[in-house]
Scaffold this motif. Sequence first.
Motif, PDB file in Angstrom:
ATOM      1  N   VAL A  89       0.833  -1.209   0.000  1.00 16.12           N
ATOM      2  CA  VAL A  89       0.000   0.000   0.000  1.00 16.12           C
ATOM      3  C   VAL A  89       0.868   1.259   0.000  1.00 16.12           C
ATOM      4  CG1 VAL A  89      -1.694   1.344   1.320  1.00 16.12           C
ATOM      5  CG2 VAL A  89      -1.907  -1.138   1.178  1.00 16.12           C
ATOM      6  N   SER A  90       0.488   2.200  -0.848  1.00 14.77           N
ATOM      7  CA  SER A  90       1.061   3.549  -0.826  1.00 14.77           C
ATOM      8  C   SER A  90      -0.030   4.516  -0.380  1.00 14.77           C
ATOM      9  CB  SER A  90       1.562   3.961  -2.220  1.00 14.77           C
ATOM     10  OG  SER A  90       2.595   3.116  -2.678  1.00 14.77           O
ATOM     11  N   VAL A  91       0.223   5.266   0.687  1.00 20.33           N
ATOM     12  CA  VAL A  91      -0.739   6.264   1.178  1.00 20.33           C
ATOM     13  C   VAL A  91      -0.240   7.650   0.793  1.00 20.33           C
ATOM     14  CG1 VAL A  91      -1.893   7.271   3.173  1.00 20.33           C
ATOM     15  CG2 VAL A  91      -1.466   4.805   3.092  1.00 20.33           C
ATOM     16  N   ILE A  92      -1.043   8.361   0.004  1.00 14.91           N
ATOM     17  CA  ILE A  92      -0.689   9.718  -0.410  1.00 14.91           C
ATOM     18  C   ILE A  92      -1.386  10.727   0.504  1.00 14.91           C
ATOM     19  CG2 ILE A  92      -0.839  11.428  -2.261  1.00 14.91           C
ATOM     20  CD1 ILE A  92      -0.722   9.152  -4.267  1.00 14.91           C
ATOM     21  N   ILE A  93      -0.608  11.662   1.040  1.00 14.23           N
ATOM     22  CA  ILE A  93      -1.165  12.728   1.884  1.00 14.23           C
ATOM     23  C   ILE A  93      -0.885  14.070   1.218  1.00 14.23           C
ATOM     24  CG2 ILE A  93      -1.236  13.748   4.185  1.00 14.23           C
ATOM     25  CD1 ILE A  93       0.089  11.226   5.266  1.00 14.23           C
ATOM     26  N   PRO A  94      -1.856  14.633   0.476  1.00 13.00           N
ATOM     27  CA  PRO A  94      -1.662  15.971  -0.091  1.00 13.00           C
ATOM     28  C   PRO A  94      -1.863  17.019   0.998  1.00 13.00           C
ATOM     29  CG  PRO A  94      -3.837  15.148  -0.669  1.00 13.00           C
ATOM     30  CD  PRO A  94      -3.156  14.055   0.106  1.00 13.00           C
ATOM     31  N   ALA A  95      -1.034  18.038   1.008  1.00 16.27           N
ATOM     32  CA  ALA A  95      -1.115  19.029   2.084  1.00 16.27           C
ATOM     33  C   ALA A  95      -0.912  20.440   1.550  1.00 16.27           C
ATOM     34  CB  ALA A  95      -0.063  18.736   3.151  1.00 16.27           C
ATOM     35  N   TYR A  96      -1.829  21.326   1.905  1.00 19.52           N
ATOM     36  CA  TYR A  96      -1.668  22.755   1.622  1.00 19.52           C
ATOM     37  C   TYR A  96      -2.039  23.521   2.883  1.00 19.52           C
ATOM     38  CZ  TYR A  96      -2.415  27.454  -0.175  1.00 19.52           C
ATOM     39  OH  TYR A  96      -2.370  28.809  -0.357  1.00 19.52           O
ATOM     40  N   ASN A  97      -1.044  24.101   3.530  1.00 21.35           N
ATOM     41  CA  ASN A  97      -1.243  24.840   4.785  1.00 21.35           C
ATOM     42  C   ASN A  97      -1.963  23.983   5.833  1.00 21.35           C
ATOM     43  OD1 ASN A  97       0.031  27.004   3.621  1.00 21.35           O
ATOM     44  ND2 ASN A  97      -1.817  28.223   3.316  1.00 21.35           N
ATOM     45  N   GLU A  98      -1.381  22.824   6.127  1.00 16.17           N
ATOM     46  CA  GLU A  98      -1.979  21.883   7.067  1.00 16.17           C
ATOM     47  C   GLU A  98      -1.127  21.739   8.333  1.00 16.17           C
ATOM     48  OE1 GLU A  98      -4.825  20.780   6.762  1.00 16.17           O
ATOM     49  OE2 GLU A  98      -5.369  20.572   4.648  1.00 16.17           O
ATOM     50  N   GLU A  99      -0.486  22.828   8.764  1.00 12.89           N
ATOM     51  CA  GLU A  99       0.405  22.747   9.925  1.00 12.89           C
ATOM     52  C   GLU A  99      -0.320  22.279  11.186  1.00 12.89           C
ATOM     53  OE1 GLU A  99       2.055  26.593  10.676  1.00 12.89           O
ATOM     54  OE2 GLU A  99       0.143  27.510  11.234  1.00 12.89           O
ATOM     55  N   VAL A 100      -1.610  22.548  11.277  1.00 12.22           N
ATOM     56  CA  VAL A 100      -2.364  22.185  12.486  1.00 12.22           C
ATOM     57  C   VAL A 100      -2.446  20.671  12.665  1.00 12.22           C
ATOM     58  CG1 VAL A 100      -4.637  22.255  13.593  1.00 12.22           C
ATOM     59  CG2 VAL A 100      -3.722  24.304  12.502  1.00 12.22           C
ATOM     60  N   GLY A 101      -2.616  19.941  11.547  1.00 15.73           N
ATOM     61  CA  GLY A 101      -2.887  18.514  11.710  1.00 15.73           C
ATOM     62  C   GLY A 101      -1.999  17.552  10.962  1.00 15.73           C
ATOM     63  N   ILE A 102      -1.058  18.044  10.143  1.00 18.74           N
ATOM     64  CA  ILE A 102      -0.320  17.163   9.243  1.00 18.74           C
ATOM     65  C   ILE A 102       0.470  16.079   9.981  1.00 18.74           C
ATOM     66  CG2 ILE A 102       1.662  18.744   9.117  1.00 18.74           C
ATOM     67  CD1 ILE A 102       0.319  16.399   6.316  1.00 18.74           C
ATOM     68  N   ILE A 103       1.100  16.402  11.104  1.00 27.67           N
ATOM     69  CA  ILE A 103       1.889  15.404  11.829  1.00 27.67           C
ATOM     70  C   ILE A 103       0.971  14.372  12.489  1.00 27.67           C
ATOM     71  CG2 ILE A 103       3.575  15.020  13.666  1.00 27.67           C
ATOM     72  CD1 ILE A 103       4.632  16.403  11.099  1.00 27.67           C
ATOM     73  N   LYS A 104      -0.171  14.814  13.004  1.00 26.04           N
ATOM     74  CA  LYS A 104      -1.144  13.871  13.571  1.00 26.04           C
ATOM     75  C   LYS A 104      -1.647  12.917  12.484  1.00 26.04           C
ATOM     76  CE  LYS A 104      -2.909  16.969  17.184  1.00 26.04           C
ATOM     77  NZ  LYS A 104      -4.104  17.727  17.661  1.00 26.04           N
ATOM     78  N   THR A 105      -1.897  13.469  11.290  1.00 28.18           N
ATOM     79  CA  THR A 105      -2.341  12.633  10.174  1.00 28.18           C
ATOM     80  C   THR A 105      -1.279  11.605   9.826  1.00 28.18           C
ATOM     81  OG1 THR A 105      -3.667  14.444   9.254  1.00 28.18           O
ATOM     82  CG2 THR A 105      -3.092  12.653   7.764  1.00 28.18           C
ATOM     83  N   LEU A 106      -0.041  12.054   9.693  1.00 27.95           N
ATOM     84  CA  LEU A 106       1.070  11.175   9.352  1.00 27.95           C
ATOM     85  C   LEU A 106       1.231  10.069  10.394  1.00 27.95           C
ATOM     86  CD1 LEU A 106       3.548  10.403   7.705  1.00 27.95           C
ATOM     87  CD2 LEU A 106       4.821  12.235   8.844  1.00 27.95           C
ATOM     88  N   LYS A 107       1.197  10.427  11.663  1.00 27.63           N
ATOM     89  CA  LYS A 107       1.353   9.437  12.727  1.00 27.63           C
ATOM     90  C   LYS A 107       0.202   8.438  12.730  1.00 27.63           C
ATOM     91  CE  LYS A 107       4.223  12.012  16.024  1.00 27.63           C
ATOM     92  NZ  LYS A 107       4.299  12.602  17.386  1.00 27.63           N
ATOM     93  N   SER A 108      -1.010   8.914  12.427  1.00 26.21           N
ATOM     94  CA  SER A 108      -2.163   7.999  12.416  1.00 26.21           C
ATOM     95  C   SER A 108      -2.008   6.942  11.329  1.00 26.21           C
ATOM     96  CB  SER A 108      -3.472   8.783  12.229  1.00 26.21           C
ATOM     97  OG  SER A 108      -3.634   9.229  10.890  1.00 26.21           O
ATOM     98  N   VAL A 109      -1.429   7.332  10.189  1.00 25.34           N
ATOM     99  CA  VAL A 109      -1.178   6.362   9.109  1.00 25.34           C
ATOM    100  C   VAL A 109      -0.082   5.389   9.529  1.00 25.34           C
ATOM    101  CG1 VAL A 109      -0.471   6.059   6.710  1.00 25.34           C
ATOM    102  CG2 VAL A 109      -1.906   8.011   7.337  1.00 25.34           C
ATOM    103  N   LEU A 110       0.983   5.904  10.118  1.00 25.68           N
ATOM    104  CA  LEU A 110       2.087   5.049  10.557  1.00 25.68           C
ATOM    105  C   LEU A 110       1.645   4.081  11.652  1.00 25.68           C
ATOM    106  CD1 LEU A 110       4.901   7.750  10.629  1.00 25.68           C
ATOM    107  CD2 LEU A 110       4.872   5.733   9.155  1.00 25.68           C
ATOM    108  N   ASN A 111       0.744   4.520  12.503  1.00 29.76           N
ATOM    109  CA  ASN A 111       0.291   3.684  13.619  1.00 29.76           C
ATOM    110  C   ASN A 111      -0.665   2.568  13.200  1.00 29.76           C
ATOM    111  OD1 ASN A 111       1.789   4.898  15.682  1.00 29.76           O
ATOM    112  ND2 ASN A 111       0.268   6.511  15.978  1.00 29.76           N
TER     113      ASN A 111
END
Length: 446
Positions: A89-111
């Motif tokens: 699986v490849s998970v694509i995370i597009p981001a435009y001015n997502e400083e509020v949640g981008i790391i939480k999103t990334l960690k949720s995918v990794l977890n």
Amino acid sequence: MNNCHTQSKHHVLLLSFFYAITIAAFYLAATSTSTENENLALARTFVCILLLPVLSKYIIQLIALPFYSVKEKFPQTNKQLKSTSTLSVSVIIPAYNEEVGIIKTLKSVLNTHYEYLEIVIVNDGSTDNTHDLVNEFIENEKSDYNAEIKYLKLNNGGKAKALNKALKLASNDIVMTIDGDCLMDKNAITNTVKRFNCETIGAVAGNVIVGNKSKTIEVIQQLEYLCGFFLRRADSVFNSVFIIGGAAAAYRRNVLIEVGDFCTDIVTEDIEMSTRILAAGYKTRYAADAVTFTEGPSNWRCLFDQRLRWKFGRFQTFIKFQNIFFSKNKQHNKYLTWLLLPIAVYAEFILLIEVLVLAVFFTYTFVCNDYLPLVVLITVMATIIMIQICFDSKRHFHKNLFVIAPVAWLMFLTVDIVEFQALYRSLKRLYKKENLQWQKWVRIGL
């Protein structure tokens, strides 16, 4: 703290007001004696005939719903059936001015700890701190996880272009997308991938839940998402889920290569892609237990603009794929081309004249003292919503909606107001041949 208390107070007051109206309807149904009025009765009959196509679709979907569980427990058995245990699986995370949640999103995918996982983060020209946060995470925390992380920074060009660039880096069997303000449930990838058990399945939609529910506007969206996604179980029975939102979408990579890149001319590139995959003869499914939490707009202006984009993009998609409406082509699913798509357009016509429809219905109700149809509608709607809550994979999260269910009919009138403004603005843009750009709102974070 005071702001939260004020919001809670307003929510309770509105809920109390809705309950008062609902209780009054039941009281009047029990105590009033109905009278006849031929003209109003004729008008009501005409309204019922107008609503019949939409009601028929809902009835078909409700009948099909139980078969979703059956189909999940006993999947089709044919020569095309494949094991999904080794799909990467490849998970694509597009981001435009997502400083509020981008790391939480990334960690949720990794977890999710999926065994064969790579993540592609594509920064579409963010002007906030998104780039620094992602770089810092990759440098300091990437080694803590057993997944490959690829990062791409672009000049701003729009979500579709960003996704297409990311697709060039994605190398695995299944390509999933998740928005930069979302949180992926730990079993989301596994539960999505197992639906790709047949080579003819081109895409799978996940179950998106509105995660912020402190304000009335957020609870309304939570209820709306619950009901809308629940009916996708029926569409999945017929292999025709035509709205696969980018917040929780999964595609077979070789199907994406076959049908081509995401369309950059349509503002709902995700809906266009899922419709294109269906038009190419592939099946689409819904994974009710593959949950992603999203952040819904927390103010009305942002909600209005979001629904404008959704509505306008759907019209763009309908126009582009008008040739599959009532298609006799054997590769096109008849449930999609003869029911879902035509009724979706017809429902927009009903929305356009909904004020007239409601005026006729309530005039008949008040003049003839016939409150029974209204009470039946309220009861049926509340019952269906409670059933939906009980059968949702995150029923505990939705327990607050048990209190909302008896007054949901009034909540959905609010949704219709939002949808009507989106319809009006969309038709106006189509008439003037005006395009629409992505709108953004201030994120609070989940």
